[in-house]
Write a protein that holds these residues in place. Structure first.
Motif, mmCIF file in Angstrom:
data_model
loop_
_atom_site.group_PDB
_atom_site.id
_atom_site.type_symbol
_atom_site.label_atom_id
_atom_site.label_comp_id
_atom_site.label_asym_id
_atom_site.label_seq_id
_atom_site.Cartn_x
_atom_site.Cartn_y
_atom_site.Cartn_z
ATOM 1 N N ASP A 110 0.892 -1.221 -0.013
ATOM 2 C CA ASP A 110 -0.292 0.092 0.045
ATOM 3 C C ASP A 110 0.819 1.266 0.131
ATOM 4 O O ASP A 110 2.213 1.207 -0.015
ATOM 5 C CB ASP A 110 -0.819 0.034 1.141
ATOM 6 C CG ASP A 110 -2.078 -1.172 0.913
ATOM 7 O OD1 ASP A 110 -2.553 -1.176 -0.150
ATOM 8 O OD2 ASP A 110 -2.551 -1.584 2.024
ATOM 9 N N LYS A 111 0.348 2.385 0.108
ATOM 10 C CA LYS A 111 0.930 3.806 -0.115
ATOM 11 C C LYS A 111 1.907 3.903 1.213
ATOM 12 O O LYS A 111 2.734 4.680 0.922
ATOM 13 C CB LYS A 111 -0.104 4.850 -0.205
ATOM 14 C CG LYS A 111 -1.040 5.115 0.987
ATOM 15 C CD LYS A 111 -1.906 6.152 1.150
ATOM 16 C CE LYS A 111 -2.849 6.231 2.087
ATOM 17 N NZ LYS A 111 -2.186 6.313 3.401
ATOM 18 N N ASP A 112 1.893 3.237 2.184
ATOM 19 C CA ASP A 112 2.688 3.393 3.256
ATOM 20 C C ASP A 112 3.832 2.525 3.283
ATOM 21 O O ASP A 112 4.815 2.372 4.040
ATOM 22 C CB ASP A 112 1.863 3.082 4.730
ATOM 23 C CG ASP A 112 0.809 4.270 4.870
ATOM 24 O OD1 ASP A 112 0.993 5.279 4.582
ATOM 25 O OD2 ASP A 112 -0.185 3.691 5.659
ATOM 26 N N TYR A 113 3.956 1.556 2.320
ATOM 27 C CA TYR A 113 5.030 0.656 2.102
ATOM 28 C C TYR A 113 6.361 1.593 1.635
ATOM 29 O O TYR A 113 6.157 2.551 1.112
ATOM 30 C CB TYR A 113 4.887 -0.423 0.963
ATOM 31 C CG TYR A 113 6.218 -1.270 0.781
ATOM 32 C CD1 TYR A 113 6.149 -2.389 2.009
ATOM 33 C CD2 TYR A 113 6.985 -1.240 -0.184
ATOM 34 C CE1 TYR A 113 7.258 -3.292 1.600
ATOM 35 C CE2 TYR A 113 8.169 -2.041 -0.284
ATOM 36 C CZ TYR A 113 8.253 -2.862 0.580
ATOM 37 O OH TYR A 113 9.487 -3.727 0.532
ATOM 38 N N PRO A 114 7.596 1.423 2.176
ATOM 39 C CA PRO A 114 8.023 0.438 3.064
ATOM 40 C C PRO A 114 7.950 0.682 4.473
ATOM 41 O O PRO A 114 8.655 0.050 5.438
ATOM 42 C CB PRO A 114 9.401 0.273 2.708
ATOM 43 C CG PRO A 114 9.850 1.663 2.390
ATOM 44 C CD PRO A 114 8.697 2.300 1.712
ATOM 45 N N ASP A 115 7.223 1.918 5.056
ATOM 46 C CA ASP A 115 7.236 2.063 6.476
ATOM 47 C C ASP A 115 6.252 1.206 7.083
ATOM 48 O O ASP A 115 6.562 1.051 8.425
ATOM 49 C CB ASP A 115 6.442 3.554 6.529
ATOM 50 C CG ASP A 115 7.688 4.705 6.042
ATOM 51 O OD1 ASP A 115 8.853 4.598 6.315
ATOM 52 O OD2 ASP A 115 7.061 5.685 5.302
#
Length: 186
Positions: A110-115
Motif C-alpha cells: 500500500d501507499k505506506d510501504y516500506p514504512d
C-alpha cells in the motif's frame, strides 16, 4: 557524458533529450545492500528512499533472481504504475514436509510501504502457525518479521523469513494440505 564530483557526491550522468531543450540527470550509485535501504549512520545523515524508487529497486532485484533462487517475486501487472500488487514464490526448504513444494503468495504494498509491511496472503494452501487456516493471510502478530517490521526490510527478506518459518522445528513436520490446492482463486 559522465561527470565525477569530488567528495561524497556520486558521479552523475547527463542525458540530453532529442530536442536538446531538456536533460535528465541520473545519479549513479552502487546496488542496494540487502539488509538496508537507507543510507547514513546518524539520523541526520539518513536518506529516505521514496516508495516508488524503493519498489523499482526491489523489482530489479527480483527480476535478476539474486540469492539462491528459492524465493522470487515480481509485479502482477507490468502496467501497474503504483506498483501495488506483487506475486511471490517460495520453494519449500529441504528436509521437511515442504520439500519440493512450490508456494505462491500475493503481496500488496500500500501507499505506506516500506514504512509499513506489505499485506501477505498465501495462494497455495499451507499449514503454518502464522498463516490463517481459512484465508491464507499471514498474520502479522504471529510472524516476527511483520510484527517488528522495519523500513529496511524488503519483500525478499519477508519471503526468506517465511521460508525459514517453514523449516523451523515447530513447523517442519506439520501435516500439510494436498499439493496443488489453493486458498482463493483470484
Amino acid at each position: 557524458m559522465l561527470k565525477a564530483r569530488a567528495g561524497r557526491s556520486p558521479p552523475t550522468q547527463v542525458i540530453w533529450l532529442a530536442d536538446r531543450a531538456a536533460c535528465i540527470v541520473l545519479l549513479l550509485r552502487p546496488p542496494l545492500r540487502p539488509a538496508a535501504m537507507t543510507m547514513g549512520s546518524a539520523a541526520s545523515d539518513t536518506v529516505v528512499v521514496p516508495r516508488n524508487f524503493r519498489l523499482l529497486e526491489e523489482l530489479e532485484r527480483g527480476e535478476k533472481g539474486i540469492g539462491d533462487g528459492s524465493v522470487s517475486y515480481g509485479m502482477d501487472d507490468g502496467d501497474d504504475i503504483v506498483m501495488r500488487s506483487w506475486t511471490g514464490t517460495i520453494i519449500g526448504p529441504l528436509n521437511c514436509v515442504h520439500e519440493g513444494r512450490i508456494y505462491q503468495l500475493k503481496l500488496v504494498c500500500d501507499k505506506d510501504y516500506p514504512d509499513k509491511p506489505p499485506a501477505v496472503r498465501f495462494h497455495s494452501r499451507i499449514n503454518l502457525a502464522c498463516v490463517h487456516p481459512d484465508t491464507g493471510v499471514v498474520e502479522a502478530d504471529k510472524l516476527p518479521t511483520l510484527r517488528e517490521w522495519r523500513r529496511e526490510y524488503t519483500m525478499e527478506h519477508l519471503l526468506t523469513q517465511l521460508k525459514k518459518e517453514m523449516a523451523a522445528p515447530h513447523s517442519r513436520r506439520l501435516p500439510q494440505p494436498p499439493e496443488g490446492t489453493f486458498f482463493f482463486s483470484d
